[in-house]
Write a protein that holds these residues in place. Structure first.
Motif, PDB file in Angstrom:
ATOM      1  N   GLU A  93      33.621  -5.174-108.350  1.00  0.00           N
ATOM      2  CA  GLU A  93      34.445  -5.856-108.409  1.00  0.00           C
ATOM      3  C   GLU A  93      35.523  -6.534-107.067  1.00  0.00           C
ATOM      4  O   GLU A  93      36.052  -7.186-107.459  1.00  0.00           O
ATOM      5  N   GLU A  94      35.302  -5.793-105.878  1.00  0.00           N
ATOM      6  CA  GLU A  94      35.417  -6.169-104.904  1.00  0.00           C
ATOM      7  C   GLU A  94      34.418  -5.204-103.752  1.00  0.00           C
ATOM      8  O   GLU A  94      33.771  -5.137-104.218  1.00  0.00           O
ATOM      9  N   ASN A  95      34.933  -5.580-102.340  1.00  0.00           N
ATOM     10  CA  ASN A  95      34.181  -5.408-101.452  1.00  0.00           C
ATOM     11  C   ASN A  95      33.617  -3.743-101.622  1.00  0.00           C
ATOM     12  O   ASN A  95      32.869  -3.464-101.301  1.00  0.00           O
ATOM     13  N   ALA A  96      34.595  -2.483-102.372  1.00  0.00           N
ATOM     14  CA  ALA A  96      33.952  -1.704-102.132  1.00  0.00           C
ATOM     15  C   ALA A  96      34.327  -0.570-103.068  1.00  0.00           C
ATOM     16  O   ALA A  96      35.540  -1.422-103.850  1.00  0.00           O
ATOM     17  N   GLY A  97      34.136   0.318-103.511  1.00  0.00           N
ATOM     18  CA  GLY A  97      34.635   1.079-104.875  1.00  0.00           C
ATOM     19  C   GLY A  97      35.500   1.964-104.879  1.00  0.00           C
ATOM     20  O   GLY A  97      35.493   2.495-103.526  1.00  0.00           O
ATOM     21  N   VAL A  98      36.579   1.811-104.961  1.00  0.00           N
ATOM     22  CA  VAL A  98      38.097   3.438-105.168  1.00  0.00           C
ATOM     23  C   VAL A  98      37.465   4.710-105.779  1.00  0.00           C
ATOM     24  O   VAL A  98      37.567   3.823-107.202  1.00  0.00           O
ATOM     25  N   ILE A  99      37.201   5.979-105.703  1.00  0.00           N
ATOM     26  CA  ILE A  99      37.230   6.460-106.838  1.00  0.00           C
ATOM     27  C   ILE A  99      38.942   7.830-106.445  1.00  0.00           C
ATOM     28  O   ILE A  99      39.163   8.462-105.070  1.00  0.00           O
ATOM     29  N   ASP A 100      39.023   8.757-107.470  1.00  0.00           N
ATOM     30  CA  ASP A 100      40.381   9.405-107.186  1.00  0.00           C
ATOM     31  C   ASP A 100      40.324  10.621-106.811  1.00  0.00           C
ATOM     32  O   ASP A 100      38.886  10.998-107.571  1.00  0.00           O
ATOM     33  N   ILE A 101      41.054  10.849-105.872  1.00  0.00           N
ATOM     34  CA  ILE A 101      40.493  12.709-105.488  1.00  0.00           C
ATOM     35  C   ILE A 101      42.013  13.286-105.365  1.00  0.00           C
ATOM     36  O   ILE A 101      41.590  14.217-105.318  1.00  0.00           O
ATOM     37  N   GLY A 102      42.151  12.905-106.463  1.00  0.00           N
ATOM     38  CA  GLY A 102      43.887  13.588-106.809  1.00  0.00           C
ATOM     39  C   GLY A 102      44.531  13.527-106.086  1.00  0.00           C
ATOM     40  O   GLY A 102      44.911  13.376-104.939  1.00  0.00           O
ATOM     41  N   ASP A 103      46.224  13.853-106.571  1.00  0.00           N
ATOM     42  CA  ASP A 103      47.247  14.063-106.040  1.00  0.00           C
ATOM     43  C   ASP A 103      47.823  12.590-105.838  1.00  0.00           C
ATOM     44  O   ASP A 103      48.270  12.598-104.907  1.00  0.00           O
ATOM     45  N   GLY A 104      47.574  11.214-106.328  1.00  0.00           N
ATOM     46  CA  GLY A 104      47.361  10.237-106.319  1.00  0.00           C
ATOM     47  C   GLY A 104      46.690   9.461-105.263  1.00  0.00           C
ATOM     48  O   GLY A 104      47.115   8.483-104.184  1.00  0.00           O
ATOM     49  N   TRP A 105      45.472  10.015-104.540  1.00  0.00           N
ATOM     50  CA  TRP A 105      45.141   9.645-103.689  1.00  0.00           C
ATOM     51  C   TRP A 105      43.602   9.410-103.821  1.00  0.00           C
ATOM     52  O   TRP A 105      43.044   9.752-105.132  1.00  0.00           O
ATOM     53  N   ALA A 106      43.016   8.585-103.347  1.00  0.00           N
ATOM     54  CA  ALA A 106      42.017   8.007-103.544  1.00  0.00           C
ATOM     55  C   ALA A 106      40.506   7.825-102.060  1.00  0.00           C
ATOM     56  O   ALA A 106      41.444   7.391-101.471  1.00  0.00           O
ATOM     57  N   ILE A 107      39.197   7.865-102.479  1.00  0.00           N
ATOM     58  CA  ILE A 107      38.583   7.891-101.563  1.00  0.00           C
ATOM     59  C   ILE A 107      37.828   6.716-101.865  1.00  0.00           C
ATOM     60  O   ILE A 107      37.447   6.051-102.861  1.00  0.00           O
ATOM     61  N   CYS A 108      37.623   5.379-100.544  1.00  0.00           N
ATOM     62  CA  CYS A 108      36.967   4.119-101.247  1.00  0.00           C
ATOM     63  C   CYS A 108      35.539   4.066 -99.877  1.00  0.00           C
ATOM     64  O   CYS A 108      35.876   4.680 -98.481  1.00  0.00           O
ATOM     65  N   PHE A 109      34.013   4.096-100.614  1.00  0.00           N
ATOM     66  CA  PHE A 109      33.243   4.405 -99.568  1.00  0.00           C
ATOM     67  C   PHE A 109      32.045   3.714-100.277  1.00  0.00           C
ATOM     68  O   PHE A 109      31.852   3.209-101.268  1.00  0.00           O
ATOM     69  N   LYS A 110      31.340   3.127 -99.298  1.00  0.00           N
ATOM     70  CA  LYS A 110      30.041   2.011 -99.085  1.00  0.00           C
ATOM     71  C   LYS A 110      29.591   2.234 -98.223  1.00  0.00           C
ATOM     72  O   LYS A 110      29.362   2.955 -97.059  1.00  0.00           O
ATOM     73  N   ILE A 111      27.820   1.946 -98.234  1.00  0.00           N
ATOM     74  CA  ILE A 111      26.826   1.642 -97.412  1.00  0.00           C
ATOM     75  C   ILE A 111      26.682   0.410 -97.713  1.00  0.00           C
ATOM     76  O   ILE A 111      25.773  -0.200 -98.506  1.00  0.00           O
ATOM     77  N   GLU A 112      25.682  -0.028 -96.721  1.00  0.00           N
ATOM     78  CA  GLU A 112      25.565  -1.661 -96.678  1.00  0.00           C
ATOM     79  C   GLU A 112      24.291  -1.106 -95.513  1.00  0.00           C
ATOM     80  O   GLU A 112      24.286  -0.653 -94.288  1.00  0.00           O
ATOM     81  N   SER A 113      23.571  -2.686 -95.600  1.00  0.00           N
ATOM     82  CA  SER A 113      21.956  -2.214 -94.332  1.00  0.00           C
ATOM     83  C   SER A 113      22.374  -3.789 -93.686  1.00  0.00           C
ATOM     84  O   SER A 113      23.038  -4.437 -93.738  1.00  0.00           O
ATOM     85  N   HIS A 114      21.778  -3.180 -91.936  1.00  0.00           N
ATOM     86  CA  HIS A 114      21.410  -4.401 -91.478  1.00  0.00           C
ATOM     87  C   HIS A 114      20.096  -4.085 -90.827  1.00  0.00           C
ATOM     88  O   HIS A 114      19.921  -4.198 -89.572  1.00  0.00           O
ATOM     89  N   ASN A 115      19.336  -4.848 -91.445  1.00  0.00           N
ATOM     90  CA  ASN A 115      17.847  -4.413 -91.376  1.00  0.00           C
ATOM     91  C   ASN A 115      16.890  -5.675 -90.620  1.00  0.00           C
ATOM     92  O   ASN A 115      16.727  -4.951 -88.866  1.00  0.00           O
ATOM     93  N   HIS A 116      16.911  -6.295 -90.891  1.00  0.00           N
ATOM     94  CA  HIS A 116      16.241  -7.879 -89.739  1.00  0.00           C
ATOM     95  C   HIS A 116      17.509  -8.019 -88.702  1.00  0.00           C
ATOM     96  O   HIS A 116      16.395  -7.971 -87.260  1.00  0.00           O
ATOM     97  N   PRO A 117      18.218  -8.103 -88.483  1.00  0.00           N
ATOM     98  CA  PRO A 117      19.371  -7.871 -87.570  1.00  0.00           C
ATOM     99  C   PRO A 117      18.715  -6.934 -86.442  1.00  0.00           C
ATOM    100  O   PRO A 117      18.915  -6.631 -84.802  1.00  0.00           O
TER     101      PRO A 117
END
Length: 793
Positions: A93-117
């Motif tokens: 949906e967006e650049n990275a996903g977001v998941i709830d961690i409770g109390d109105g807070w969330a974390i956003c995390f993602k992994i990406e490659s830079h293999n060829h460069p």
């Protein structure tokens, strides 16, 4: 309504008058059929700039045209809609996903490659990989709080591998340290299959409140479009296309495709953007200029917003003189963002960026319709349907065929090996611990600042890293992070190997006291046009998807990196799994290191009899073969629940999952505590079901062979096999019986196999005693990579 079929007026930019030939189309990574589709979509011949735009947006790196049908099989939300920690922004949906961690807070995390460069310019390739993944996170409105990386290199005895390894680690440490985000670990493997084609996968995790989530959509006709960050240069031209073809002598010399990063500039950009996004109602949409640069950010925001967008290239800040439209649109210069601002509030944004001494230039507006219009020198140079660029790339279902070698490997039997004698069994442990894949990674993480921001609770080196998030100065959350993937298992059986990667990552979190929340992944594979390579991708995704459903772990995003091949070979399939988890109580934080003499070592999960794909087989016999260890996902769930329940009950001093190197390797790693080196006395005789099987005659005391525990037909398989679903616990003597009873009630096999002792000697009793000096083992484990990377090596 699109009017792209209308011819564009004359423009003085000479690049627009270049004739589009079949050779030029091929050079841009497009097939003849794709070029015909482009003409059908826009109703005319594209000019060179438009061809370049289609080239990058329809590359595998941006469009996932060979993998999109497979990725749709991943669950993007928890199956139990009433369970906590729901996904707030789904994958894709967006650049990275977001998941709830409770109390109105969330974390956003993602992994990406830079293999060829990184294969071409290891320092800049790795550094800009870190910078790019950080931008994906703060674009969502999240403050980045941790980095990890998953790295793969060729054999460390190779001069080329050393050069790439040194450059990549230096690039990662330089960018992360300068920007001030802790790098808390990751995983690193060394294997001949990665020679000349390293894998550099960077992960970033950020934290935000639910009401801070930002979208990358261009909405509101008439809203101004701003370019923020440093000027555009010619670096990184065609980077997305470069990452979507095999490495060759030609591409290896393609140094302009590698961007140049400036972490100090990105630090300013983070602070300016977060301050800007904190102003209520100021930002309508925001997108980083990553792969495909200004092209991707404009067409993707317009596509998500269901609108058109019009920009003026003459207003784009430029670092170099005489840049044409092709260069400006396709440049991947770093540390740049595109921001859609609420009309009438332009001065507020400009004041913030002036404060941070950064460019904030209005370059366009959101328009009616669906077209991305790019003007230069007073007339349009590009007019293309934005949504079709961003979302309607051709999708392919490739032919899949199992490689012939897999069936042959499955028929291999350990009976073909000579029976191990005592000397072999004893020497194997030191050799395993000194293999660079298993050895300490201190040489790497000592170059990272993993304590900046003062939130790191568990430092690199244990099963998972843990970071404390201080929220509003009051609430605290403990977030765990781990990466995993054993390429050898995936090469032998990509379906089972992918399930093992997932199961091991879940175990790593559990052994740290954390329950898993969600997964991101980086799928590193070869050329999808080759049936054997596509089979590996397809089967790996099937294994990961099945694992996600079993553990009820949604996928919140990730990256697909294909064409990881050079003229000599392709990499092993490497579907890197990254899991974020949460520790519900600070008292549950657990590490893999024993805490003192007298602690009892308990093996959960039994003693299966498997050697296929093991590092013992590679190091002691030079083989990469055999059936991959079986993995029972339901049993893994039960094991993880058991481990977490015992940690929550306060019965566990240390926990460590069994993976590369097997049982003895895991035991020894637990003895390498930061403050001391311990020993242990192991007694496997209680598990003995029969004696004399699978070992050399006369190798035991009085001519008797060492005994083999029930379930194992070979002693080397028991000691060094890499069977799944196993965890070692270290517990106080008074807690051992309660742990065994709890495991028994849960249906998890459990046995006390030994005791920790102060004297740094490891003994293992079967029919005779095997013994090792733990201090010597630790020396080899700690110094292997350091010695290999010393200037004298």
């Amino acid at each position: 309504m699109s009017t792209t079929s209308e011819p564009l007026p004359p423009n003085p930019d000479p690049v627009l008058n270049v004739a589009i030939t079949p050779e030029l189309v091929e050079k841009h990574g497009l097939t003849p059929k794709e070029y015909e589709l482009i003409k059908e979509i826009i109703g005319r011949e594209p000019n060179l700039t438009e061809l370049g735009i289609f080239s990058v947006m329809w590359s595998e790196h941006c469009s996932y045209k060979n993998s999109r049908p497979l990725l749709k099989t991943f669950p993007t939300q928890k199956a139990d809609a009433d369970s906590p920690n729901q996904v707030l922004i789904k994958a894709g949906e967006e650049n990275a996903g977001v998941i709830d961690i409770g109390d109105g807070w969330a974390i956003c995390f993602k992994i990406e490659s830079h293999n060829h460069p990184s294969a071409v310019e290891p320092f800049e390739g790795a550094a800009t990989g870190v910078g790019g993944i950080i931008r994906d996170i703060f674009t969502m409105g999240a403050r980045p709080v941790l980095l990890t990386n998953s790295l793969r290199f060729g054999d460390l005895s190779s001069a080329q591998s050393k050069r790439l390894f040194r450059g990549v680690v230096h690039g990662i440490s330089h960018y992360g340290n300068c920007i001030g985000i802790p790098n808390v670990g990751g995983d690193v493997y060394f294997d001949e299959c990665y020679e000349g084609n390293p894998l550099v996968n960077a992960l970033c995790l950020g934290v935000l409140r639910h009401d801070q989530i930002k979208r990358g959509a261009a909405k509101g006709v008439g809203n101004p479009v701003y370019y923020v960050g440093p000027p555009t240069g010619r670096d990184g031209l065609g980077g997305a296309s470069f990452a979507s073809r095999e490495l060759s002598e030609e591409s290896a010399a393609d140094r302009p495709a590698v961007q140049k990063g400036d972490p100090f500039m990105e630090k300013l950009l983070i602070e300016a953007c977060l301050e800007m996004m904190a102003v209520d109602g100021l930002v309508v949409g925001i997108q980083d200029m990553g792969a495909a640069g200004l092209t991707c950010s404009t067409c993707e925001t317009a596509g998500r917003g269901g609108s058109g967008i019009e920009i003026e290239l003459d207003k784009v800040p430029q670092r170099e003189t005489g840049m044409n439209s092709y260069e400006i649109m396709l440049s991947e210069s770093q540390e740049r963002m595109l921001v859609i601002v609420q009309k009438g509030r332009e001065k507020e944004l400009e004041a913030i960026f002036e404060k941070w001494d950064l460019h904030a230039v209005e370059i366009g507006t959101v328009t009616e319709g669906e077209d991305m219009v790019v003007n230069q020198h007073g007339s349009p140079v590009v007019k293309l349907p934005a949504a079709k660029l961003a979302d309607e790339a051709p999708v392919y279902v490739r032919e899949a065929q199992e490689p012939a070698y897999m069936a042959e490997c499955r028929t291999w039997s350990a009976d073909s090996l000579p029976a191990p004698d005592k000397a072999t069994l004893e020497s194997a442990l030191g050799k395993l611990l000194s293999h660079p894949t298993i050895a300490s990674k201190r040489w790497i993480y000592s170059q990272y600042d993993h304590m900046v921001m003062t939130g790191t609770v568990v430092e690199p080196g244990s099963d998972a890293a843990i970071v404390r998030l201080r929220l509003d100065g009051k609430k605290e959350k403990l977030i765990a992070i781990a990466n995993d993937c054993n390429n050898r298992f995936c090469w032998l059986d990509p379906y089972t190997g992918a399930k093992i990667a997932m199961a091991e990552c879940v175990r790593n979190l559990a052994c740290s006291g954390a329950r898993a929340l969600a997964m991101t992944n980086n799928l590193n594979f070869g050329n999808p046009n080759k049936p054997e390579s596509f089979y590996m991708l397809k089967e790996s995704v099937r294994g990961l998807a099945e694992s996600c459903r079993t553990f009820d772990l949604p996928v919140v995003g990730g990256n697909v990196s294909l064409y990881n091949e050079n003229v000599n070979q392709k990499i092993d399939p490497t579907p890197v799994v990254s899991l974020a988890g949460i520790v519900d109580d600070p008292a549950h934080v657990t590490t893999q290191y024993v805490k003192g003499a007298g602690e009892q070592l308990i093996l959960l999960g039994g003693t299966p009899d498997e050697l296929g794909g093991s590092y013992y087989l590679k190091i002691m016999h030079g083989l990469k073969t055999g059936a991959v260890p079986a993995v029972d996902l339901e049993a893994e769930k039960t094991l993880v629940a058991c481990v977490l329940s015992q940690i929550a009950a306060g019965r566990v001093k240390a926990a460590h999952d069994l993976s590369e190197g097997g049982l003895l390797t895991a035991v020894t790693e637990m003895l390498f505590a930061p403050e001391a080196t311990y020993g242990a006395k192991l007694d496997l005789s209680a598990l003995t079901g029969k004696t004399g099987a699978g070992v050399a005659a006369g190798s035991g005391v009085g001519g008797k062979a060492p005994s083999v525990p029930a379930g194992a037909t070979r002693l080397d398989a028991l000691l060094y096999g890499e069977s799944q679903g196993r965890v070692l616990l270290s517990v106080s003597p008074d807690k051992a019986e309660a742990v065994l009873a709890a495991a028994r009630d849960a249906g998890v096999p459990a046995s006390v196999i030994g005791e920790v002792q102060t004297e740094p000697t490891l003994t293992c009793q079967t029919a005779e005693t095997l013994s090792w000096d733990v201090a010597s083992l630790r020396d080899g484990w700690e110094t292997t990579i350091e010695k290999a990377m010393s200037p004298q090596a």
